[in-house]
Design a protein around this motif. Structure first.
Motif, PDB file in Angstrom:
ATOM      1  N   LEU A 175       0.844  -1.197   0.000  1.00 44.65           N
ATOM      2  CA  LEU A 175       0.000   0.000   0.000  1.00 44.65           C
ATOM      3  C   LEU A 175       0.878   1.246   0.000  1.00 44.65           C
ATOM      4  CD1 LEU A 175      -2.514  -1.242   2.694  1.00 44.65           C
ATOM      5  CD2 LEU A 175      -2.992  -0.943   0.260  1.00 44.65           C
ATOM      6  N   ARG A 176       0.367   2.279  -0.618  1.00 46.62           N
ATOM      7  CA  ARG A 176       1.057   3.577  -0.562  1.00 46.62           C
ATOM      8  C   ARG A 176       0.041   4.590  -0.054  1.00 46.62           C
ATOM      9  NH1 ARG A 176       5.857   2.872  -3.203  1.00 46.62           N
ATOM     10  NH2 ARG A 176       5.925   1.104  -4.645  1.00 46.62           N
ATOM     11  N   PRO A 177      -0.319   4.476   1.225  1.00 40.30           N
ATOM     12  CA  PRO A 177      -1.438   5.269   1.743  1.00 40.30           C
ATOM     13  C   PRO A 177      -1.045   6.726   1.950  1.00 40.30           C
ATOM     14  CG  PRO A 177      -0.429   4.016   3.516  1.00 40.30           C
ATOM     15  CD  PRO A 177       0.305   3.656   2.258  1.00 40.30           C
ATOM     16  N   ASN A 178      -2.039   7.556   1.811  1.00 36.60           N
ATOM     17  CA  ASN A 178      -1.830   8.974   2.032  1.00 36.60           C
ATOM     18  C   ASN A 178      -2.037   9.262   3.524  1.00 36.60           C
ATOM     19  OD1 ASN A 178      -1.495  11.649   1.642  1.00 36.60           O
ATOM     20  ND2 ASN A 178      -3.543  12.018   0.808  1.00 36.60           N
ATOM     21  N   LEU A 179      -1.132   8.730   4.315  1.00 36.54           N
ATOM     22  CA  LEU A 179      -1.266   8.847   5.766  1.00 36.54           C
ATOM     23  C   LEU A 179       0.070   9.312   6.332  1.00 36.54           C
ATOM     24  CD1 LEU A 179      -2.737   5.432   7.042  1.00 36.54           C
ATOM     25  CD2 LEU A 179      -3.827   7.661   7.256  1.00 36.54           C
ATOM     26  N   PRO A 180       0.056  10.200   7.330  1.00 41.58           N
ATOM     27  CA  PRO A 180       1.327  10.511   7.988  1.00 41.58           C
ATOM     28  C   PRO A 180       1.747   9.337   8.877  1.00 41.58           C
ATOM     29  CG  PRO A 180      -0.474  11.673   9.048  1.00 41.58           C
ATOM     30  CD  PRO A 180      -1.071  10.937   7.884  1.00 41.58           C
ATOM     31  N   ASN A 181       3.003   9.201   9.128  1.00 44.06           N
ATOM     32  CA  ASN A 181       3.526   8.089   9.910  1.00 44.06           C
ATOM     33  C   ASN A 181       2.765   7.847  11.230  1.00 44.06           C
ATOM     34  OD1 ASN A 181       5.175   6.013  10.472  1.00 44.06           O
ATOM     35  ND2 ASN A 181       6.924   7.240  11.114  1.00 44.06           N
ATOM     36  N   PRO A 182       2.445   8.903  12.001  1.00 41.59           N
ATOM     37  CA  PRO A 182       1.780   8.641  13.279  1.00 41.59           C
ATOM     38  C   PRO A 182       0.380   8.031  13.133  1.00 41.59           C
ATOM     39  CG  PRO A 182       2.657  10.883  13.211  1.00 41.59           C
ATOM     40  CD  PRO A 182       2.781  10.321  11.828  1.00 41.59           C
ATOM     41  N   ARG A 183      -0.143   8.002  11.931  1.00 32.48           N
ATOM     42  CA  ARG A 183      -1.470   7.406  11.747  1.00 32.48           C
ATOM     43  C   ARG A 183      -1.422   6.041  11.060  1.00 32.48           C
ATOM     44  NH1 ARG A 183      -6.306  11.108   9.732  1.00 32.48           N
ATOM     45  NH2 ARG A 183      -6.714  12.205  11.648  1.00 32.48           N
ATOM     46  N   LEU A 184      -0.231   5.577  10.814  1.00 32.11           N
ATOM     47  CA  LEU A 184      -0.082   4.351  10.041  1.00 32.11           C
ATOM     48  C   LEU A 184      -0.750   3.142  10.710  1.00 32.11           C
ATOM     49  CD1 LEU A 184       1.218   3.518   7.413  1.00 32.11           C
ATOM     50  CD2 LEU A 184       3.282   2.941   8.668  1.00 32.11           C
ATOM     51  N   SER A 240       6.740  -0.782   7.249  1.00 32.15           N
ATOM     52  CA  SER A 240       6.666   0.384   6.360  1.00 32.15           C
ATOM     53  C   SER A 240       8.030   0.968   6.105  1.00 32.15           C
ATOM     54  CB  SER A 240       5.779   1.459   6.999  1.00 32.15           C
ATOM     55  OG  SER A 240       6.360   1.874   8.206  1.00 32.15           O
ATOM     56  N   LYS A 241       8.075   1.799   5.077  1.00 27.51           N
ATOM     57  CA  LYS A 241       9.261   2.610   4.828  1.00 27.51           C
ATOM     58  C   LYS A 241       8.813   4.057   4.904  1.00 27.51           C
ATOM     59  CE  LYS A 241      13.149   3.152   1.786  1.00 27.51           C
ATOM     60  NZ  LYS A 241      13.913   2.541   0.713  1.00 27.51           N
ATOM     61  N   THR A 242       9.480   4.821   5.743  1.00 27.55           N
ATOM     62  CA  THR A 242       9.052   6.201   5.942  1.00 27.55           C
ATOM     63  C   THR A 242      10.222   7.154   5.716  1.00 27.55           C
ATOM     64  OG1 THR A 242       9.531   5.968   8.278  1.00 27.55           O
ATOM     65  CG2 THR A 242       7.259   5.636   7.638  1.00 27.55           C
ATOM     66  N   GLN A 243       9.851   8.388   5.369  1.00 23.29           N
ATOM     67  CA  GLN A 243      10.861   9.452   5.287  1.00 23.29           C
ATOM     68  C   GLN A 243      10.316  10.583   6.138  1.00 23.29           C
ATOM     69  OE1 GLN A 243      10.678   9.696   1.033  1.00 23.29           O
ATOM     70  NE2 GLN A 243      12.824   9.106   0.807  1.00 23.29           N
ATOM     71  N   GLY A 244      10.856  10.745   7.305  1.00 25.00           N
ATOM     72  CA  GLY A 244      10.282  11.704   8.246  1.00 25.00           C
ATOM     73  C   GLY A 244       8.871  11.257   8.583  1.00 25.00           C
ATOM     74  N   GLU A 245       7.923  12.176   8.442  1.00 23.36           N
ATOM     75  CA  GLU A 245       6.523  11.822   8.745  1.00 23.36           C
ATOM     76  C   GLU A 245       5.842  11.150   7.562  1.00 23.36           C
ATOM     77  OE1 GLU A 245       3.683  14.160  10.691  1.00 23.36           O
ATOM     78  OE2 GLU A 245       4.701  13.538  12.522  1.00 23.36           O
ATOM     79  N   LYS A 246       6.525  11.155   6.411  1.00 22.57           N
ATOM     80  CA  LYS A 246       5.865  10.663   5.210  1.00 22.57           C
ATOM     81  C   LYS A 246       6.079   9.156   5.041  1.00 22.57           C
ATOM     82  CE  LYS A 246       5.509  11.732   0.324  1.00 22.57           C
ATOM     83  NZ  LYS A 246       4.492  10.712   0.286  1.00 22.57           N
ATOM     84  N   VAL A 247       4.990   8.477   4.678  1.00 27.58           N
ATOM     85  CA  VAL A 247       5.069   7.035   4.463  1.00 27.58           C
ATOM     86  C   VAL A 247       5.298   6.783   2.973  1.00 27.58           C
ATOM     87  CG1 VAL A 247       3.740   4.884   4.580  1.00 27.58           C
ATOM     88  CG2 VAL A 247       3.507   6.589   6.400  1.00 27.58           C
ATOM     89  N   SER A 248       6.430   6.163   2.624  1.00 27.81           N
ATOM     90  CA  SER A 248       6.661   5.845   1.211  1.00 27.81           C
ATOM     91  C   SER A 248       5.789   4.665   0.805  1.00 27.81           C
ATOM     92  CB  SER A 248       8.103   5.469   0.944  1.00 27.81           C
ATOM     93  OG  SER A 248       8.966   6.395   1.494  1.00 27.81           O
ATOM     94  N   PHE A 249       5.806   3.633   1.640  1.00 25.89           N
ATOM     95  CA  PHE A 249       4.895   2.508   1.404  1.00 25.89           C
ATOM     96  C   PHE A 249       4.700   1.731   2.696  1.00 25.89           C
ATOM     97  CE2 PHE A 249       9.151   0.868   0.169  1.00 25.89           C
ATOM     98  CZ  PHE A 249       9.246  -0.242   1.002  1.00 25.89           C
ATOM     99  N   ALA A 250       3.643   0.950   2.716  1.00 31.75           N
ATOM    100  CA  ALA A 250       3.375   0.090   3.868  1.00 31.75           C
ATOM    101  C   ALA A 250       3.110  -1.313   3.358  1.00 31.75           C
ATOM    102  CB  ALA A 250       2.163   0.607   4.635  1.00 31.75           C
ATOM    103  N   ILE A 251       3.558  -2.289   4.111  1.00 32.91           N
ATOM    104  CA  ILE A 251       3.289  -3.686   3.775  1.00 32.91           C
ATOM    105  C   ILE A 251       2.397  -4.236   4.881  1.00 32.91           C
ATOM    106  CG2 ILE A 251       4.261  -5.960   3.301  1.00 32.91           C
ATOM    107  CD1 ILE A 251       5.203  -3.781   1.305  1.00 32.91           C
TER     108      ILE A 251
END
Ligand code: BT5
Length: 269
Positions: free
Chosen positions: A90-99, A144-155
């Motif tokens: 998944l490549r959700p449009n979610l910030p990391n704290p909401r993953l 997941s792989k994140t860059q700062g607060e941004k989630v690049s993708f989630a498995i």
């Protein structure tokens, strides 16, 4: 992209031919691409590699057998033939704290899908378990792989014990077949779960709804529990789940503790 194609080509089949009405209902999301393998180390590991090689969102990796299935924090996940082991990229449009919302949404969707398909009554246990009776039916591993607060993708990895016999299950585990006495079709179950996850995906905009629905099917609501944390143990009544995914426990001396990791045991007393 070439590497993706190479890895995808080792899949033994594109497993699902989806019914037309299923496809029509979900036009806003990218189509599913389901890759089925006979044997993998871990579907999460393969999905992660595909994600790093730019595979599209909603690529699903399924394996008949995992030889290095993983749980949280290095736990081993027993994955012999007969279970349903899969991961969704998944490549959700979610910030990391909401993953974490993905994990709770997936648990509810899986619970509903299994109930619809099998009439078995599945409950949820914090933080990532699906239970049948008092035993563990399945679990969810979100990476997941994140860059700062941004989630690049989630498995989103989901494992369910479906047709295994007692000898193929670890202590404390149960399979659908052991309870229903029936053999269940893995493909139909996978289809039902993916359908539920996709049709509830919009709920990611409504965290409280996701958490409330999860809590209303929680097996320890509100029971005495013990949560073992890396450096602490918390005992008390589990009272709620917070929007950030943590469990709220009223301790024996009536203090409120919020725990956001650990292993939970339900206490009988
Ligand atoms: C989980 O971890 O419950 C998450 C399991 C996620 C598995 C899926 S399968 C597809 C995808 N690919 C992967 O490699 N993983 C995901 P955790 O909460 O850490 O629980 C792990 C514990 O459950 C182990 O330490 C055992 O005690 C127990 N266990 C191991 N295999 C089990 C099984 N098949 N059924 C029930 N319990 C099991």
């Amino acid at each position: 992209m070439e590497a993706v194609l190479r890895l995808a080509a080792t899949a033994i089949s594109d497993w699902l031919t989806l019914k037309p009405q299923f496809l029509e209902r979900e036009s806003r999301l990218l189509p599913l691409k389901i890759l089925r393998y006979e044997r993998l180390l871990s579907t999460n590991t393969t999905a992660y590699r595909l994600a790093e090689q730019s595979a599209p969102e909603w690529t699903v990796v399924v394996a008949d057998v995992q030889t290095k299935g993983r749980g949280r924090g290095g736990n081993k996940w027993e994955s012999p033939k007969g279970g349903l082991w899969f991961s969704i990229l998944l490549r959700p449009n979610l910030p990391n704290p909401r993953l974490h919302l993905l994990q709770f949404l997936a648990a509810t969707a899986t619970r509903k899908a299994v109930e619809n398909e099998t009439a078995l009554s599945v409950m949820l246990k914090w933080p990532n378990d699906l239970v049948l009776g008092n035993a563990k039916l399945g679990g969810i591993l979100l990476e997941s792989k994140t860059q700062g607060e941004k989630v690049s993708f989630a498995i989103l990895g989901i494992g369910l014990n479906v047709n295994q016999g007692k000898a193929q299950l670890p202590p404390g585990a149960i399979s659908m077949r052991l309870v229903s006495g029936k053999q269940h079709e893995l493909r139909a179950l996978l289809r039902a779960i993916l359908d539920q996850i996709r049709s509830s995906f919009d709920e990611l905009d409504h965290p409280s709804k996701i958490m409330q629905e999860w809590w209303s099917n929680c097996i320890h609501r509100p029971l005495r529990v013990q949560v073992t944390l890396p450096e602490d143990t918390v005992t008390g009544i589990s009272r709620a789940v917070a929007e950030d995914g943590s469990l709220i426990i009223e301790t024996d001396d009536h203090r409120i503790r919020k725990v956001n990791e650990g292993s939970l045991r339900i206490l009988d007393d």
